[in-house]
Design a protein around this motif. Structure first.
Motif, PDB file in Angstrom:
ATOM      1  N   ILE A 127       4.614 -21.265  -0.925  1.00 54.50           N
ATOM      2  CA  ILE A 127       5.426 -20.989  -2.118  1.00 54.50           C
ATOM      3  C   ILE A 127       5.178 -19.566  -2.604  1.00 54.50           C
ATOM      4  CG2 ILE A 127       5.721 -21.607  -4.553  1.00 54.50           C
ATOM      5  CD1 ILE A 127       5.252 -24.539  -3.706  1.00 54.50           C
ATOM      6  N   ILE A 128       3.915 -19.150  -2.634  1.00 57.38           N
ATOM      7  CA  ILE A 128       3.598 -17.788  -3.076  1.00 57.38           C
ATOM      8  C   ILE A 128       4.239 -16.767  -2.150  1.00 57.38           C
ATOM      9  CG2 ILE A 128       1.686 -16.141  -3.276  1.00 57.38           C
ATOM     10  CD1 ILE A 128      -0.015 -18.508  -4.298  1.00 57.38           C
ATOM     11  N   THR A 129       4.213 -17.033  -0.847  1.00 58.02           N
ATOM     12  CA  THR A 129       4.813 -16.110   0.116  1.00 58.02           C
ATOM     13  C   THR A 129       6.318 -16.020  -0.075  1.00 58.02           C
ATOM     14  OG1 THR A 129       3.073 -16.655   1.704  1.00 58.02           O
ATOM     15  CG2 THR A 129       5.054 -15.616   2.581  1.00 58.02           C
ATOM     16  N   ILE A 130       6.995 -17.148  -0.277  1.00 56.22           N
ATOM     17  CA  ILE A 130       8.442 -17.139  -0.477  1.00 56.22           C
ATOM     18  C   ILE A 130       8.804 -16.388  -1.749  1.00 56.22           C
ATOM     19  CG2 ILE A 130      10.433 -18.635  -0.979  1.00 56.22           C
ATOM     20  CD1 ILE A 130       9.212 -20.655   1.003  1.00 56.22           C
ATOM     21  N   ILE A 131       8.056 -16.594  -2.829  1.00 52.32           N
ATOM     22  CA  ILE A 131       8.313 -15.885  -4.082  1.00 52.32           C
ATOM     23  C   ILE A 131       8.120 -14.383  -3.893  1.00 52.32           C
ATOM     24  CG2 ILE A 131       7.427 -15.524  -6.424  1.00 52.32           C
ATOM     25  CD1 ILE A 131       6.919 -18.555  -6.538  1.00 52.32           C
ATOM     26  N   ALA A 132       7.064 -13.985  -3.172  1.00 46.68           N
ATOM     27  CA  ALA A 132       6.815 -12.559  -2.939  1.00 46.68           C
ATOM     28  C   ALA A 132       7.928 -11.941  -2.105  1.00 46.68           C
ATOM     29  CB  ALA A 132       5.463 -12.363  -2.254  1.00 46.68           C
ATOM     30  N   VAL A 133       8.411 -12.657  -1.097  1.00 46.48           N
ATOM     31  CA  VAL A 133       9.492 -12.140  -0.257  1.00 46.48           C
ATOM     32  C   VAL A 133      10.767 -11.970  -1.076  1.00 46.48           C
ATOM     33  CG1 VAL A 133      11.035 -12.761   1.659  1.00 46.48           C
ATOM     34  CG2 VAL A 133       8.565 -12.966   1.925  1.00 46.48           C
ATOM     35  N   ILE A 134      11.100 -12.944  -1.909  1.00 46.68           N
ATOM     36  CA  ILE A 134      12.297 -12.841  -2.753  1.00 46.68           C
ATOM     37  C   ILE A 134      12.164 -11.675  -3.730  1.00 46.68           C
ATOM     38  CG2 ILE A 134      13.602 -14.009  -4.596  1.00 46.68           C
ATOM     39  CD1 ILE A 134      13.047 -16.651  -3.093  1.00 46.68           C
ATOM     40  N   PHE A 135      11.001 -11.524  -4.352  1.00 53.92           N
ATOM     41  CA  PHE A 135      10.787 -10.428  -5.303  1.00 53.92           C
ATOM     42  C   PHE A 135      10.983  -9.072  -4.633  1.00 53.92           C
ATOM     43  CE2 PHE A 135       7.811  -7.232  -6.898  1.00 53.92           C
ATOM     44  CZ  PHE A 135       8.313  -7.051  -8.183  1.00 53.92           C
ATOM     45  N   PHE A 136      10.338  -8.866  -3.480  1.00 52.63           N
ATOM     46  CA  PHE A 136      10.451  -7.571  -2.816  1.00 52.63           C
ATOM     47  C   PHE A 136      11.847  -7.337  -2.251  1.00 52.63           C
ATOM     48  CE2 PHE A 136       5.793  -7.826  -2.793  1.00 52.63           C
ATOM     49  CZ  PHE A 136       5.533  -6.605  -3.396  1.00 52.63           C
ATOM     50  N   ALA A 137      12.529  -8.397  -1.828  1.00 48.25           N
ATOM     51  CA  ALA A 137      13.906  -8.244  -1.353  1.00 48.25           C
ATOM     52  C   ALA A 137      14.798  -7.777  -2.494  1.00 48.25           C
ATOM     53  CB  ALA A 137      14.421  -9.559  -0.766  1.00 48.25           C
ATOM     54  N   LEU A 138      14.667  -8.390  -3.675  1.00 43.96           N
ATOM     55  CA  LEU A 138      15.470  -7.966  -4.832  1.00 43.96           C
ATOM     56  C   LEU A 138      15.111  -6.543  -5.263  1.00 43.96           C
ATOM     57  CD1 LEU A 138      15.494 -11.257  -6.942  1.00 43.96           C
ATOM     58  CD2 LEU A 138      17.391 -10.230  -5.663  1.00 43.96           C
ATOM     59  N   LEU A 169      13.873  -4.054  -3.374  1.00 39.29           N
ATOM     60  CA  LEU A 169      14.402  -3.074  -2.418  1.00 39.29           C
ATOM     61  C   LEU A 169      15.923  -3.003  -2.473  1.00 39.29           C
ATOM     62  CD1 LEU A 169      12.034  -3.718   0.606  1.00 39.29           C
ATOM     63  CD2 LEU A 169      12.034  -1.762  -0.948  1.00 39.29           C
ATOM     64  N   TRP A 170      16.586  -4.132  -2.730  1.00 39.91           N
ATOM     65  CA  TRP A 170      18.040  -4.120  -2.887  1.00 39.91           C
ATOM     66  C   TRP A 170      18.432  -3.258  -4.085  1.00 39.91           C
ATOM     67  CZ3 TRP A 170      21.124  -6.033  -6.888  1.00 39.91           C
ATOM     68  CH2 TRP A 170      22.485  -6.070  -6.616  1.00 39.91           C
ATOM     69  N   GLY A 171      17.699  -3.416  -5.197  1.00 46.23           N
ATOM     70  CA  GLY A 171      17.993  -2.621  -6.383  1.00 46.23           C
ATOM     71  C   GLY A 171      17.731  -1.138  -6.171  1.00 46.23           C
ATOM     72  N   VAL A 172      16.629  -0.797  -5.529  1.00 47.65           N
ATOM     73  CA  VAL A 172      16.327   0.607  -5.263  1.00 47.65           C
ATOM     74  C   VAL A 172      17.374   1.204  -4.325  1.00 47.65           C
ATOM     75  CG1 VAL A 172      14.639   2.128  -4.131  1.00 47.65           C
ATOM     76  CG2 VAL A 172      13.861   0.392  -5.730  1.00 47.65           C
ATOM     77  N   ASP A 173      17.794   0.448  -3.317  1.00 48.88           N
ATOM     78  CA  ASP A 173      18.815   0.921  -2.382  1.00 48.88           C
ATOM     79  C   ASP A 173      20.121   1.208  -3.112  1.00 48.88           C
ATOM     80  OD1 ASP A 173      19.947   1.438   0.254  1.00 48.88           O
ATOM     81  OD2 ASP A 173      21.008  -0.468  -0.005  1.00 48.88           O
TER      82      ASP A 173
END
Length: 144
Positions: free
Chosen positions: A106-117, A119-123
């Motif tokens: 669960i912690i890994t999935i939350i971290a992946v979603i956070f970093f995906a959002l 990086l999407w925002g920075v892009d």
């Protein structure tokens, strides 16, 4: 019994009574820091040097020669020993519980979603800045 020096440091006394344990006296270090000024009792023999790391009896590897101890084991015997050692090591492993696996997943999935959002925002932010910079350059130099 404890004796005192002039500067009130406690120095061991050899009392050793029931209430006071015997405290050994501290050794005084030598006055020189090297052996260059040491006398060797009239001979001109140099002082022994300190051993380097890895020198001496404890630094040498054990020498093994082929055929002296015993002949090398065959392929199947070595393979069998390897598999036996692997099984013994796997028994010593501390395996996580199902709850620990679930929590870390669960912690890994939350971290992946956070970093995906993130990086999407920075892009998208950089894409917007580059688009606005291109419009500004076109407007300043009258291109198009």
């Amino acid at each position: 019994m404890v004796a005192k020096k002039e500067d009130d440091e406690i120095v061991g006394g050899g009392g050793g009574g029931e209430d006071e344990p015997a405290v050994p006296e501290a050794e005084v270090p030598p006055g020189r820091l090297s052996s260059s000024g040491a006398t060797t009792g009239g001979s001109d023999v140099a002082a022994p040097r300190a051993a380097r790391f890895g020198e001496g009896r404890e630094g040498r590897g054990a020498r093994r020669e082929r055929g002296v101890a015993r002949p090398r084991a065959g392929f199947f015997e070595r393979t069998s020993q390897f598999l036996h050692d692997v099984r013994m090591e796997l028994k010593r492993v501390t395996w996580p519980t199902a709850k620990e696996v679930r929590n870390t997943t669960i912690i890994t999935i939350i971290a992946v979603i956070f970093f995906a959002l993130y990086l999407w925002g920075v892009d998208h932010l950089f894409a917007l800045l580059i688009t606005q910079l291109q419009r500004l350059i076109n407007w300043l130099f009258g291109l198009v």
